[in-house]
Motif scaffolding. Structure first.
Motif, PDB file in Angstrom:
ATOM      1  N   VAL A   1     -19.096  24.167 -52.773  1.00  0.00           N
ATOM      2  CA  VAL A   1     -19.066  22.741 -52.459  1.00  0.00           C
ATOM      3  C   VAL A   1     -18.955  22.499 -50.956  1.00  0.00           C
ATOM      4  CG1 VAL A   1     -17.756  20.596 -52.766  1.00  0.00           C
ATOM      5  CG2 VAL A   1     -18.091  22.141 -54.702  1.00  0.00           C
ATOM      6  N   ALA A   2     -18.078  23.232 -50.287  1.00  0.00           N
ATOM      7  CA  ALA A   2     -17.763  22.945 -48.881  1.00  0.00           C
ATOM      8  C   ALA A   2     -18.763  23.529 -47.902  1.00  0.00           C
ATOM      9  CB  ALA A   2     -16.360  23.460 -48.561  1.00  0.00           C
ATOM     10  N   LEU A   3     -19.303  24.705 -48.204  1.00  0.00           N
ATOM     11  CA  LEU A   3     -20.164  25.392 -47.240  1.00  0.00           C
ATOM     12  C   LEU A   3     -21.627  25.010 -47.471  1.00  0.00           C
ATOM     13  CD1 LEU A   3     -19.756  27.393 -44.913  1.00  0.00           C
ATOM     14  CD2 LEU A   3     -20.285  29.235 -46.497  1.00  0.00           C
ATOM     15  N   GLN A   4     -21.968  23.784 -47.103  1.00  0.00           N
ATOM     16  CA  GLN A   4     -23.342  23.330 -47.268  1.00  0.00           C
ATOM     17  C   GLN A   4     -24.290  24.027 -46.292  1.00  0.00           C
ATOM     18  OE1 GLN A   4     -24.423  20.930 -49.713  1.00  0.00           O
ATOM     19  NE2 GLN A   4     -22.417  21.587 -50.450  1.00  0.00           N
ATOM     20  N   ASP A   5     -23.799  24.367 -45.115  1.00  0.00           N
ATOM     21  CA  ASP A   5     -24.610  25.046 -44.113  1.00  0.00           C
ATOM     22  C   ASP A   5     -23.841  26.276 -43.642  1.00  0.00           C
ATOM     23  OD1 ASP A   5     -26.318  25.882 -42.159  1.00  0.00           O
ATOM     24  OD2 ASP A   5     -26.289  24.026 -40.994  1.00  0.00           O
ATOM     25  N   TYR A   6     -24.292  27.447 -44.049  1.00  0.00           N
ATOM     26  CA  TYR A   6     -23.597  28.679 -43.698  1.00  0.00           C
ATOM     27  C   TYR A   6     -23.602  28.948 -42.201  1.00  0.00           C
ATOM     28  CZ  TYR A   6     -28.210  30.628 -42.962  1.00  0.00           C
ATOM     29  OH  TYR A   6     -29.469  30.851 -42.480  1.00  0.00           O
ATOM     30  N   ARG A   7     -24.518  28.310 -41.459  1.00  0.00           N
ATOM     31  CA  ARG A   7     -24.638  28.576 -40.027  1.00  0.00           C
ATOM     32  C   ARG A   7     -23.415  28.132 -39.244  1.00  0.00           C
ATOM     33  NH1 ARG A   7     -30.444  25.873 -39.180  1.00  0.00           N
ATOM     34  NH2 ARG A   7     -29.393  24.395 -40.569  1.00  0.00           N
ATOM     35  N   ILE A   8     -22.544  27.353 -39.866  1.00  0.00           N
ATOM     36  CA  ILE A   8     -21.310  26.961 -39.197  1.00  0.00           C
ATOM     37  C   ILE A   8     -20.425  28.170 -38.923  1.00  0.00           C
ATOM     38  CG2 ILE A   8     -19.952  26.549 -41.286  1.00  0.00           C
ATOM     39  CD1 ILE A   8     -18.772  24.101 -39.941  1.00  0.00           C
ATOM     40  N   LEU A   9     -20.598  29.233 -39.704  1.00  0.00           N
ATOM     41  CA  LEU A   9     -19.805  30.450 -39.500  1.00  0.00           C
ATOM     42  C   LEU A   9     -20.102  31.092 -38.150  1.00  0.00           C
ATOM     43  CD1 LEU A   9     -20.235  31.995 -43.062  1.00  0.00           C
ATOM     44  CD2 LEU A   9     -18.218  30.822 -42.171  1.00  0.00           C
ATOM     45  N   ARG A  10     -21.284  30.834 -37.623  1.00  0.00           N
ATOM     46  CA  ARG A  10     -21.656  31.425 -36.330  1.00  0.00           C
ATOM     47  C   ARG A  10     -20.813  30.857 -35.195  1.00  0.00           C
ATOM     48  NH1 ARG A  10     -27.464  30.632 -33.346  1.00  0.00           N
ATOM     49  NH2 ARG A  10     -27.017  31.960 -31.531  1.00  0.00           N
ATOM     50  N   ARG A  11     -20.318  29.648 -35.355  1.00  0.00           N
ATOM     51  CA  ARG A  11     -19.508  29.033 -34.304  1.00  0.00           C
ATOM     52  C   ARG A  11     -18.170  29.735 -34.130  1.00  0.00           C
ATOM     53  NH1 ARG A  11     -20.050  22.630 -35.988  1.00  0.00           N
ATOM     54  NH2 ARG A  11     -22.332  22.537 -36.113  1.00  0.00           N
ATOM     55  N   PHE A  12     -17.721  30.427 -35.173  1.00  0.00           N
ATOM     56  CA  PHE A  12     -16.405  31.060 -35.142  1.00  0.00           C
ATOM     57  C   PHE A  12     -16.531  32.580 -35.095  1.00  0.00           C
ATOM     58  CE2 PHE A  12     -16.264  27.118 -37.619  1.00  0.00           C
ATOM     59  CZ  PHE A  12     -15.345  26.388 -36.882  1.00  0.00           C
ATOM     60  N   SER A  13     -17.526  33.068 -34.372  1.00  0.00           N
ATOM     61  CA  SER A  13     -17.801  34.510 -34.373  1.00  0.00           C
ATOM     62  C   SER A  13     -16.637  35.312 -33.787  1.00  0.00           C
ATOM     63  CB  SER A  13     -19.089  34.801 -33.601  1.00  0.00           C
ATOM     64  OG  SER A  13     -18.986  34.330 -32.264  1.00  0.00           O
TER      65      SER A  13
END
Length: 462
Positions: free
Chosen positions: A113-125
């Motif tokens: 539900v929450a992770l609609q765009d997995y690319r947000i994980l790249r911001r917290f590398s």
């Protein structure tokens, strides 16, 4: 669309039915009835799977629908076998495993539900790197980490008797970091240097990252006495490095580096050398009767697989409890004894479907970060399966890793469920249809026509 959804839900229902039949047959042969606590727990887990499927259809409509049914079936087979071993040893690990599965499904639903765009994980590398290293090294903190069977890879939860294996969660955070780092530096790492034996080696100045990861892996091997975790992290990084650059030289360098370190460790540290000796000479009487680091577990696992034959002894009719750690490290041998060669080949086929779905997702997705993340996650799972099966069948030395979704342990189960949920999210992006080409061409034609009309007006033609 309705027919597609019916096919998708039928896969899930098919897996649920097979799991229920396996539990029913095992309990009828061992206890003579279906325990109430298991019936309630299985009902809750089944309901959570159906809710997860509905959430996936709603929030990730283009995601692969072949991953979670395979995960369900693997989890059902593993938990069923754990419950069967519980009956022989008078323990309750299987019931706790169902509770962990319910918790894992709740976490997966939240991610879907929450992770609609997995690319947000790249911001917290870099945050992921710090968290991953803290988790990986946390068992070395005095008073927090505990030693179990010679390996210091667990931490004790305060005020409880429960333990957590933080390396299972560390692999996820380090995968986020590796994917982001290699995506940002792929051009520099892909530049080749001198050629040697037909292989173009990388430049010396580009060897820094792999040397650092090698050092961390060797540190885990030396200090925590954990060959499996050390090998898994280094192999994951080398595999993602190859995907990002396409250069085979990185694989050669990685294999040589880890092989050299492992050989040196086996000659210097007794716990590594003992595993190698048990692998090379499992039927030696001295090693078989050795109290620590001997081959008793390996030999009993082999005897269990051999007694299973082609079709197995039947659920509830074997003796898998004779092998030490039959419900965790040796769950594959336990399944092989009661389901036979046909059963363990079916298990491997389920893993193969998940792995193939992950690699197909990595090939289809156009985003470089998603490609690296999907390939890294699915390679980690494939590598775990290979090392566990290889260690049990004497292809390689035992590494201490666990079979994903099957072996007893809440840390491994939750971490691998999160891994599957991430693959589902990435597959949704990979399968999402692109905007119609005809429509974009129409918009382009209309824009050009409007621009031409404007130019003609300015010239006074109109």
């Amino acid at each position: 669309m309705i027919q597609t959804r019916l096919r998708q839900i039928s896969l899930l229902l098919f897996a649920i039915v097979i799991g229920f039949v396996a539990f029913f047959q095992m309990f009828e042969r061992t206890t003579g009835g279906f325990p109430t606590n298991y019936a309630i727990s299985l009902g809750i887990v089944t309901a959570l799977y159906l809710v997860l499927w509905a959430l996936t259809i709603r929030f990730q409509p283009y995601a692969s629908q072949s991953i979670m049914p395979c995960v369900l079936l693997l989890n059902a087979i593993g938990t069923m076998m754990i419950a069967r071993i519980d009956h022989a040893k008078d323990t309750a690990v299987g019931f706790r495993q169902l509770l962990w599965a319910a918790a894992a499904l709740v976490i997966c639903g939240a991610l879907i539900v929450a992770l609609q765009d997995y690319r947000i994980l790249r911001r917290f590398s870099y945050v992921s790197m710090v968290v991953g290293l803290i988790l990986l090294l946390s068992p070395m903190i005095p008073g927090l980490g505990i030693d179990i069977n010679g390996a210091s890879v667990w931490i004790k939860i305060p005020f409880t008797n429960s333990t957590v294996q933080p390396a299972e969660f560390a692999k996820l955070f380090l995968a986020f970091f590796f994917a982001a780092y290699l995506f940002d530096h792929r051009d520099q790492l892909a530049v080749g240097g001198k050629k040697f034996l037909g292989i173009q080696l990388p430049r010396i100045k580009d060897l820094g990252p792999i040397i650092i990861i090698w050092g961390v892996s060797m540190g885990v091997l030396i200090i925590q006495h954990d060959l499996g975790t050390s090998l898994m992290f280094f192999a994951m990084f080398v595999a993602m490095l190859y995907v990002s650059t396409g250069r085979k030289s990185w694989i050669v360098i990685g294999l040589l580096a880890f092989a050299g370190g492992a050989v040196a460790a086996s000659s210097i540290f007794s716990h590594v050398g003992a595993r190698v000796d048990a692998w090379l000479h499992p039927f030696d009487n001295t090693l078989y009767n050795q109290e620590f680091g001997g081959s008793y577990q390996i030999v009993n696992g082999l005897f269990g697989l051999a007694s299973g034959g082609l079709a197995g002894t039947g659920l509830g009719q074997g003796h898998p409890d004779i092998t030490p750690f039959a419900n965790s490290d040796y769950i594959y041998a336990s399944v092989g004894e009661e389901l036979g060669l046909a059963g363990i080949l079916a298990v491997l086929m389920l893993y193969l479907i998940i792995i193939a779905s992950g690699f197909i997702t990595a090939m289809k997705i156009k985003d470089g970060f998603g490609k690296l993340l999907a390939s890294g996650l699915v390679f980690t799972m494939a590598f775990q399966v290979f090392t566990v099966v290889g260690g049990i069948t004497l292809v390689i030395p035992l590494t201490g890793l666990t079979m994903p979704y099957m072996a007893a342990g809440g840390s491994s189960l939750i971490a691998n469920y999160v891994l599957a949920a991430l693959l589902v999210v990435i597959s949704n992006a990979a399968n999402k249809p692109e905007p119609s080409t005809d429509l974009s061409e129409t918009f382009q034609y209309e824009a050009l026509a409007a621009l031409r009309d404007h130019e003609l007006k300015e010239r006074g033609v109109r």
